[in-house]
Design a protein around this motif. Sequence first.
Motif, PDB file in Angstrom:
ATOM      1  N   ASP A  23      31.918 -23.896  -7.175  1.00  0.00           N
ATOM      2  CA  ASP A  23      31.916 -22.552  -7.747  1.00  0.00           C
ATOM      3  C   ASP A  23      31.538 -21.553  -6.656  1.00  0.00           C
ATOM      4  N   VAL A  24      32.076 -20.348  -6.775  1.00  0.00           N
ATOM      5  CA  VAL A  24      31.760 -19.259  -5.843  1.00  0.00           C
ATOM      6  C   VAL A  24      31.495 -18.011  -6.671  1.00  0.00           C
ATOM      7  N   ARG A  25      30.398 -17.335  -6.375  1.00  0.00           N
ATOM      8  CA  ARG A  25      30.085 -16.046  -6.978  1.00  0.00           C
ATOM      9  C   ARG A  25      29.912 -15.051  -5.845  1.00  0.00           C
ATOM     10  N   GLN A  26      30.526 -13.912  -5.972  1.00  0.00           N
ATOM     11  CA  GLN A  26      30.479 -12.874  -4.946  1.00  0.00           C
ATOM     12  C   GLN A  26      29.434 -11.850  -5.344  1.00  0.00           C
ATOM     13  N   GLY A  27      28.731 -11.287  -4.350  1.00  0.00           N
ATOM     14  CA  GLY A  27      27.716 -10.287  -4.628  1.00  0.00           C
ATOM     15  C   GLY A  27      27.613  -9.262  -3.516  1.00  0.00           C
ATOM     16  N   LYS A  28      26.560  -8.472  -3.588  1.00  0.00           N
ATOM     17  CA  LYS A  28      26.312  -7.430  -2.586  1.00  0.00           C
ATOM     18  C   LYS A  28      24.894  -7.595  -2.060  1.00  0.00           C
ATOM     19  N   ARG A  29      24.698  -7.194  -0.814  1.00  0.00           N
ATOM     20  CA  ARG A  29      23.369  -7.221  -0.194  1.00  0.00           C
ATOM     21  C   ARG A  29      23.120  -5.859   0.426  1.00  0.00           C
ATOM     22  N   PHE A  30      21.984  -5.270   0.085  1.00  0.00           N
ATOM     23  CA  PHE A  30      21.560  -4.005   0.663  1.00  0.00           C
ATOM     24  C   PHE A  30      20.303  -4.261   1.474  1.00  0.00           C
ATOM     25  N   GLU A  31      20.266  -3.774   2.705  1.00  0.00           N
ATOM     26  CA  GLU A  31      19.084  -3.876   3.553  1.00  0.00           C
ATOM     27  C   GLU A  31      18.516  -2.474   3.741  1.00  0.00           C
ATOM     28  N   LEU A  32      17.279  -2.293   3.355  1.00  0.00           N
ATOM     29  CA  LEU A  32      16.624  -0.993   3.445  1.00  0.00           C
ATOM     30  C   LEU A  32      15.476  -1.087   4.434  1.00  0.00           C
ATOM     31  N   GLU A  33      15.507  -0.272   5.460  1.00  0.00           N
ATOM     32  CA  GLU A  33      14.406  -0.190   6.414  1.00  0.00           C
ATOM     33  C   GLU A  33      13.428   0.848   5.871  1.00  0.00           C
ATOM     34  N   VAL A  34      12.186   0.447   5.696  1.00  0.00           N
ATOM     35  CA  VAL A  34      11.171   1.333   5.141  1.00  0.00           C
ATOM     36  C   VAL A  34       9.930   1.297   6.031  1.00  0.00           C
ATOM     37  N   GLU A  35       9.130   2.338   5.941  1.00  0.00           N
ATOM     38  CA  GLU A  35       7.916   2.406   6.756  1.00  0.00           C
ATOM     39  C   GLU A  35       6.916   1.332   6.356  1.00  0.00           C
ATOM     40  N   SER A  36       6.821   1.082   5.051  1.00  0.00           N
ATOM     41  CA  SER A  36       5.862   0.098   4.557  1.00  0.00           C
ATOM     42  C   SER A  36       6.436  -0.556   3.306  1.00  0.00           C
ATOM     43  N   ALA A  37       6.225  -1.845   3.169  1.00  0.00           N
ATOM     44  CA  ALA A  37       6.694  -2.563   1.983  1.00  0.00           C
ATOM     45  C   ALA A  37       5.528  -2.769   1.018  1.00  0.00           C
ATOM     46  N   ASP A  38       4.787  -1.694   0.783  1.00  0.00           N
ATOM     47  CA  ASP A  38       3.662  -1.788  -0.143  1.00  0.00           C
ATOM     48  C   ASP A  38       4.164  -1.762  -1.592  1.00  0.00           C
ATOM     49  N   GLU A  39       3.235  -1.909  -2.509  1.00  0.00           N
ATOM     50  CA  GLU A  39       3.581  -2.007  -3.926  1.00  0.00           C
ATOM     51  C   GLU A  39       4.328  -0.768  -4.424  1.00  0.00           C
ATOM     52  N   ALA A  40       3.920   0.409  -4.007  1.00  0.00           N
ATOM     53  CA  ALA A  40       4.567   1.652  -4.450  1.00  0.00           C
ATOM     54  C   ALA A  40       5.999   1.744  -3.923  1.00  0.00           C
ATOM     55  N   THR A  41       6.194   1.357  -2.676  1.00  0.00           N
ATOM     56  CA  THR A  41       7.536   1.389  -2.090  1.00  0.00           C
ATOM     57  C   THR A  41       8.456   0.401  -2.797  1.00  0.00           C
ATOM     58  N   LEU A  42       7.952  -0.797  -3.065  1.00  0.00           N
ATOM     59  CA  LEU A  42       8.770  -1.792  -3.755  1.00  0.00           C
ATOM     60  C   LEU A  42       9.125  -1.333  -5.170  1.00  0.00           C
ATOM     61  N   ALA A  43       8.211  -0.659  -5.834  1.00  0.00           N
ATOM     62  CA  ALA A  43       8.493  -0.118  -7.165  1.00  0.00           C
ATOM     63  C   ALA A  43       9.583   0.950  -7.084  1.00  0.00           C
ATOM     64  N   GLU A  44       9.530   1.769  -6.046  1.00  0.00           N
ATOM     65  CA  GLU A  44      10.554   2.799  -5.844  1.00  0.00           C
ATOM     66  C   GLU A  44      11.921   2.157  -5.567  1.00  0.00           C
ATOM     67  N   ILE A  45      11.932   1.093  -4.798  1.00  0.00           N
ATOM     68  CA  ILE A  45      13.188   0.394  -4.506  1.00  0.00           C
ATOM     69  C   ILE A  45      13.742  -0.266  -5.762  1.00  0.00           C
ATOM     70  N   GLU A  46      12.867  -0.776  -6.621  1.00  0.00           N
ATOM     71  CA  GLU A  46      13.315  -1.316  -7.918  1.00  0.00           C
ATOM     72  C   GLU A  46      14.042  -0.222  -8.708  1.00  0.00           C
ATOM     73  N   LYS A  47      13.470   0.993  -8.711  1.00  0.00           N
ATOM     74  CA  LYS A  47      14.122   2.117  -9.400  1.00  0.00           C
ATOM     75  C   LYS A  47      15.475   2.429  -8.767  1.00  0.00           C
ATOM     76  N   MET A  48      15.534   2.408  -7.419  1.00  0.00           N
ATOM     77  CA  MET A  48      16.806   2.644  -6.720  1.00  0.00           C
ATOM     78  C   MET A  48      17.859   1.632  -7.162  1.00  0.00           C
ATOM     79  N   ALA A  49      17.450   0.382  -7.216  1.00  0.00           N
ATOM     80  CA  ALA A  49      18.383  -0.676  -7.591  1.00  0.00           C
ATOM     81  C   ALA A  49      18.879  -0.484  -9.024  1.00  0.00           C
ATOM     82  N   GLU A  50      17.971  -0.176  -9.927  1.00  0.00           N
ATOM     83  CA  GLU A  50      18.350   0.038 -11.331  1.00  0.00           C
ATOM     84  C   GLU A  50      19.259   1.244 -11.506  1.00  0.00           C
ATOM     85  N   THR A  51      19.045   2.280 -10.687  1.00  0.00           N
ATOM     86  CA  THR A  51      19.755   3.542 -10.848  1.00  0.00           C
ATOM     87  C   THR A  51      21.070   3.594 -10.093  1.00  0.00           C
TER      88      THR A  51
END
Length: 82
Positions: A36-64
């Motif tokens: 089986d093969v499933r195709q997808g997408k990968r986004f790489e985001l360079e950020v200043e810090s991968a702290d909890e607030a930044t990751l929460a913001e990226i979750e919102k980006m992904a959802e939106t």
Amino acid sequence: MARVVVDVMLKPEILDPQGKAVQGALPRLGFSGVTDVRQGKRFELEVESADEATLAEIEKMAETLLANTVIEDFTVRVEDAQ
């Protein structure tokens, strides 16, 4: 600096015609054993810090923007520096 990766894949119940096309082409190209093969997408985001607030913001980006959550699932992870 940190790299956060968002992987987006079609939900398992959604048909994946591009994945099926790749799956069909593999044996014609001499590759075997792929069931089986499933195709997808990968986004790489360079950020200043991968702290909890930044990751929460990226979750919102992904959802939106990055994923269509009606038909796609996504994961957010911090990638180790290489």
